[in-house]
Design an enzyme around this catalytic site. Structure first.
Site, PDB file in Angstrom:
ATOM      1  N   HIS A   1     129.547  22.132  36.318  1.00  0.00           N
ATOM      2  CA  HIS A   1     129.996  23.668  35.998  1.00  0.00           C
ATOM      3  C   HIS A   1     129.888  24.633  37.143  1.00  0.00           C
ATOM      4  CE1 HIS A   1     129.867  22.361  31.566  1.00  0.00           C
ATOM      5  NE2 HIS A   1     128.711  21.735  31.728  1.00  0.00           N
TER       6      HIS A   1
ATOM      7  N   ASP B   1     132.361  13.766  30.430  1.00  0.00           N
ATOM      8  CA  ASP B   1     131.035  14.699  30.012  1.00  0.00           C
ATOM      9  C   ASP B   1     131.622  15.235  28.789  1.00  0.00           C
ATOM     10  OD1 ASP B   1     128.427  15.897  31.209  1.00  0.00           O
ATOM     11  OD2 ASP B   1     129.421  17.309  29.712  1.00  0.00           O
TER      12      ASP B   1
ATOM     13  N   HIS C   1     131.125  18.123  27.794  1.00  0.00           N
ATOM     14  CA  HIS C   1     131.282  19.658  27.957  1.00  0.00           C
ATOM     15  C   HIS C   1     132.452  19.789  28.831  1.00  0.00           C
ATOM     16  CE1 HIS C   1     126.853  19.569  27.267  1.00  0.00           C
ATOM     17  NE2 HIS C   1     127.020  20.456  26.505  1.00  0.00           N
TER      18      HIS C   1
ATOM     19  N   ASP D   1     126.710  12.721  27.282  1.00  0.00           N
ATOM     20  CA  ASP D   1     126.467  13.480  26.171  1.00  0.00           C
ATOM     21  C   ASP D   1     127.374  13.388  25.157  1.00  0.00           C
ATOM     22  OD1 ASP D   1     128.119  14.684  28.054  1.00  0.00           O
ATOM     23  OD2 ASP D   1     126.645  16.690  28.454  1.00  0.00           O
TER      24      ASP D   1
END
Lengths: 555, 441
Positions: free
Chosen positions: B108, B147, B149, B236
């Protein structure tokens, strides 16, 4: 002041020294009779010529008994029963022994994932009872170092149904690594009778000769443990550890140096950093067995001063000793002959050394120039083997894992500014080592008994490493495999130190804990979070007296 | 036989705060699992020691604003540096592939860094990619972000770079942080179609995930034909993850790894620290090492509703057509400080969730038909009002763009709190800072 004796059993010779404090009283060297180790110890003691045996309070021994039994595959059979659960396919590893897998699984927090299958146990018992020999049984579960329940339940069951000769549990080896724990448990059980017998015989033989001393055994990590408290398999590789302690006892505390102990058959290379011998991050490997036995990071190369030299297409060191050096009447030329011929050592028959070396050359080339070249080449070859091992050791140090930011930031570079060589023939290899390693090479005053000095001056050690889960209220001790209930609070910052102190005192009971030597490792606290709440802690910490020496040799 | 490199760095003395998902405990049970299984003893595995990324390796990729000295970068530099250790081992042929099992994560963290964002401060994979380019001359690299996200930071860093393919498969931004990664985001004006975003609805399990890989990701990779494949291996998507809503199992992750066959994998998120991480990490390692992973199994079973597979296939078809239909629309603009040339202008605002503030950033991209084009990121911390500029001369830049970059640096130095010049082709960077003057790296 009382006398401490150190006896180091090597592959070729057994060395003994006696100390009063840090003052060397006497030294002795006898040939090792590999089939009669007890006799060897006794003759080394005799050779030392101690007048009053009752003055000796401590006899430290580094013995090859168990090492040899394992390497020569003279072990009785053991039934190995495993609770492997899910995860890695067991066949991903090479198993030097057969095993039988049983149902039942524990996870990394010690929680039961799948209960064992008692019907399976009944079938197992029937099978074991089908022949009448009493069995030695090793039971090891994955994560049993976090929860011993499955192991103990099966143990009790088999005790009731099969009357086995002995049962050993994996959780007694409280470190992680299921594969290594299985093999370590196996080896320890397989060597226990042998060691027990040796221990009884040694003590009675010493008693008959008037010795009242406590016998200690040196471990592979340089730790020293009373004979009665030692687990047999822990006595493997004590020789290399003794070499490192020998170096410690004869050097002033310095930042770092390489230790090279040149024996008749093998050479051990280790690293001293900040006055501590470098520990290996992995357990000892012995033959086909990977174990959990803590060991110093030592490389043993199968090349010694009596290694036979051959000259086929190229010059080669055979990795074997076929007897003493040619200059001592042996059958084949060796590095010792090269040293003798070059005048680097003051022992051996130099005429025979020249003869021995000449055997390696075609008749027309047997002139002094060629012999000299050959002798230098042999020593360079040997130094190169040692150099490669030293580089490998450096690599191990460089690849050592780190788990904390602090460790990465404060990592000191491996620094060895000099090398320290020991062993009877060390002097003769100095120029070649110097050239190969490109650092100064030093030798102590007693290179021929250096390992025995390390054995004699080794200090008794203990270590208690705690893993505490305050949420599940369970603690375990790595070194003993002890598991118990935690009755303190869930956030145990203040309670944990006295708790560990008490455990350590119990474990160290008969070691005089000199408070200056005891090291308290700082605790690591891992808060356990559920949702966004702290519900407990996992705490790791340790108290120990690390391997080391009682003092430096005084002259 | 070449081995699989493994670098395990759990940062046991670092947490964002005591109860934060990114805390000491995160890899504790993974460590227990790896040690008990004897992973480091496997002949197929070679273990590596963590390293520390050099400041220049970071600055070449990311602007740490207003100046790197004003941040506590140690943990992040070790995570990034560890990825570089494996990158070096891979590039020099020591290992067949590698897994940097490290924290803190990085995906991120974007081209401009004012603070920690989505648990990330430095972008481990992006720094690795540019390290492989500058040190070993690799030209075409693909990053696949698995991931849950959206890898918005990585996307940001390579958005204008036509030589890097970035693929992110993630839970739809409408239902999850960071709220980006829609399929119409396909790359900047000079690098259109170098980004592929595949947002998935909640509830996708192993079948759905593998379907996407086999039918979309792998063909796209094959077409791009990269020299290196890097996997942002977040965990995740697992059915037990507390922050997301997917349904992938440890077995599913092993198969993902098997399908992607990354040269280098770097751990990203994954916050089911008990239910998933010990098993998923094992599964990924075994898959990388070519070992049998069939017996790896979580101790808990999935309970989330599984998305119906035919519904999912239908969703994919629609998403694909949306992706094909997406067309670039860029605004051109001029500003007095810009050197000659045509400049695209992209205003953006970036939210820093860890401490809670906005960054206002104006991206200026020089239109260029010879290279990726020089990029100016003119950024402001909306809380402190500090202003900083990052000028990026891209790898393979044409001579005009190189000169333009240096001209921009001269023009802007003195007019911001700090100005960073990333001269990627030469592998050097320099900062002008209000108090410190010019520093070269």
């Amino acid at each position: 002041m009382s006398i401490h004796v150190g006896i180091d059993m090597g592959g070729t010779f057994t060395d003994a020294v006696a100390f009063r404090g840090t003052q060397l009283l006497g030294k002795a060297k006898v040939p090792t009779q590999s089939d009669h180790l007890l006799d060897t110890i006794l003759s080394a003691l005799e050779e030392l010529g101690i007048q009053n045996p009752e003055e000796v309070t401590r006899i430290n021994v580094s013995t090859t008994l168990v090492t040899n039994a394992i390497l020569q595959n003279q072990l009785p059979s053991v039934d190995l029963f495993l609770f492997p659960g899910h995860g890695l396919d067991l066949r991903s590893f090479i198993w030097p022994v057969s095993y039988r897998r049983l149902a039942g699984e524990i996870d990394y927090r010690g929680r039961e994932v799948q209960p064992p299958d008692e019907l399976e146990w009944h079938r197992l018992a029937q099978c074991l009872n089908s022949d009448c020999n009493p069995r030695k049984i090793a039971i090891v579960g994955k994560f049993s170092h976090r929860n011993k329940e499955h192991e103990e339940r099966l143990g009790a069951f088999l005790q009731n149904h099969c009357s086995p000769e002995a049962i050993a549990f994996g959780h007694r080896w409280g470190q992680a690594n299921f594969y290594r724990r299985s093999l370590t448990t196996y080896l320890n059980l397989a060597t226990s009778n042998l060691f027990e017998q040796f221990s009884v015989n040694l003590q009675s033989a010493l008693g008959l000769r008037g010795y009242l001393a406590q016998v200690y055994i040196l471990r592979a990590d340089g730790g020293l443990v009373a004979l009665q408290k030692l687990r047999p398999v822990e006595s493997i590789y004590s020789g290399p550890a003794a070499s490192m302690l020998g170096a410690l006892a004869q050097n002033q505390p310095e930042r770092g140096y390489l230790v090279i102990d040149i024996g008749g058959t093998t050479t051990d290379i280790g690293l001293i950093l900040g006055d501590k011998p470098l520990l290996s991050t992995k357990g000892a490997q012995i033959g086909a067995f990977s174990t959990l036995i803590r060991t110093l990071a030592v490389r043993s190369v199968p090349v010694g001063s009596d290694t036979a030299v051959m000259f086929g297409d190229t010059l080669q060191l055979s990795n074997q000793r076929s007897g003493p050096a040619y200059c001592f009447g042996g059958p084949q030329p060796t590095p010792t002959d090269a040293m003798c011929y070059l005048g680097l050592v003051d022992f051996g028959d130099s005429t025979r050394a020249a003869e021995g070396l000449a055997m390696l050359l075609p008749v027309e080339q047997r002139d002094p120039a060629n012999l000299r070249w050959l002798a230098e080449e042999i020593l360079a070859l040997m130094a190169d083997e040692i150099g490669k091992a030293a580089e490998d050791l450096d690599r191990e140090w460089h690849e050592e894992p780190a788990f904390k930011i602090w460790e990465v930031i404060h990592r000191s570079a491996a620094m060895h500014l000099h090398a320290w060589a020991s062993g009877g023939a060390a002097q003769g290899l100095v120029p070649a080592l110097n050239k190969r390693l490109r650092i100064p090479v030093y030798i102590g005053k007693h290179p021929e008994v250096s390992t025995a000095i390390g054995t004699a001056l080794a200090r008794p050690t203990f270590s208690t490493t705690l893993h505490l889960d305050t949420y599940y209220r369970q603690y375990c001790i790595e070194e003993t495999g002890e598991q118990g209930q935690w009755t303190g609070s869930r956030r145990a910052q203040t309670e944990v130190a006295p708790f560990l102190q008490k455990l350590a005192e119990t474990q160290a009971q008969d070691i005089e804990i000199n408070s200056q030597e005891v090291i308290y490792e700082p605790f690591d606290f891992y808060p356990i979070i559920q949702g966004f709440e702290t519900v407990g802690q996992i705490i790791r910490g340790a108290i120990h007296i690390p391997p080391g020496v009682m003092g430096r040799v005084t002259e | 036989m070449k081995k699989t490199g493994l670098l395990f760095f759990p940062a046991f003395d670092w947490a964002l705060s005591e109860t934060h998902p990114e805390r000491e405990e995160r890899l504790l049970y993974t460590q227990e699992q790896l040690l008990e299984e004897g992973i480091m003893d496997l002949p197929q595995i070679r273990q590596y020691q963590p390293g520390m990324a050099a400041v220049n390796d970071i600055l070449l990729t990311q602007g740490v604003l207003p100046h790197p000295n004003e941040h506590d970068l140690d943990p992040h530099r070790i995570a990034a540096g560890s990825a570089l250790v494996l990158g070096q081992a891979w590039a020099t042929g020591q290992i067949a592939n590698g897994f940097a099992l490290v924290r803190p994560p990085g995906h991120h963290s974007g081209a401009t860094v004012w603070d920690n964002r989505g648990f990330c401060t430095l972008n481990n994979e992006a720094i690795l990619v540019n390290f492989l380019r500058s040190q070993y001359g690799y030209k075409k690299i693909a990053i696949v972000d698995t991931d849950v996200h959206h890898g918005d930071g990585t996307q940001d860093i390579f958005y204008h770079d036509p030589n890097i393919l970035f693929i992110s498969v993630h839970q739809d931004g409408r239902t999850l942080f960071p709220g980006t990664g829609f399929t119409r985001e396909k790359g900047g004006p000079n690098a259109w179609d170098s980004v592929l975003n595949i947002p998935l609805p909640p509830g996708v399990g192993d079948d759905g995930y593998h379907y996407i890989l086999e039918n979309w990701v792998l063909p796209r990779l094959e077409k791009f034909n990269p020299e290196v494949i890097i996997n942002s291996a977040g965990q995740d998507n697992h059915f037990s993850d507390p922050l997301a809503s997917m349904n992938v199992t440890a077995q599913g992750y092993a198969k993902i790894t098997d399908l992607l066959k990354p040269d280098l994998a770097v751990l990203e998120g994954g916050y089911s620290i008990e239910g998933a991480l010990p098993y998923v990490n094992m599964a990924i390692i075994l898959a990388l090492a070519g070992l049998d992973y069939r017996y790896v199994r979580e101790s808990v079973k999935p309970t989330r509703p599984q998305l119906n597979f035919s519904t999912f296939k239908h969703y994919c078809e629609e998403l694909k057509s949306l992706n094909v239909q997406a067309r670039p629309s860029w605004l051109m603009k001029d500003a007095p400080f810009l050197p000659t040339g045509k400049w695209y202008h992209v205003p953006r605002s970036i939210y820093y969730d860890t401490t809670g503030f906005q960054e206002i950033c104006y991206d200026w991209i020089r239109q260029c038909s010879h290279c990726g084009g020089v990029v100016l990121l003119d950024s402001q911390h909306a809380g402190t009002h500090q202003r900083a500029a990052v000028i990026r001369i891209p790898f393979e830049a044409c001579s005009v763009c190189v000169q333009t970059g240096y001209d921009l640096f001269e023009t802007l130095a003195g007019h911001r709190d700090s100005v960073l010049l990333q001269d990627q082709p030469s592998g050097r960077s320099k900062i002008w800072h209000l108090d410190k003057g010019v520093e070269e790296y």
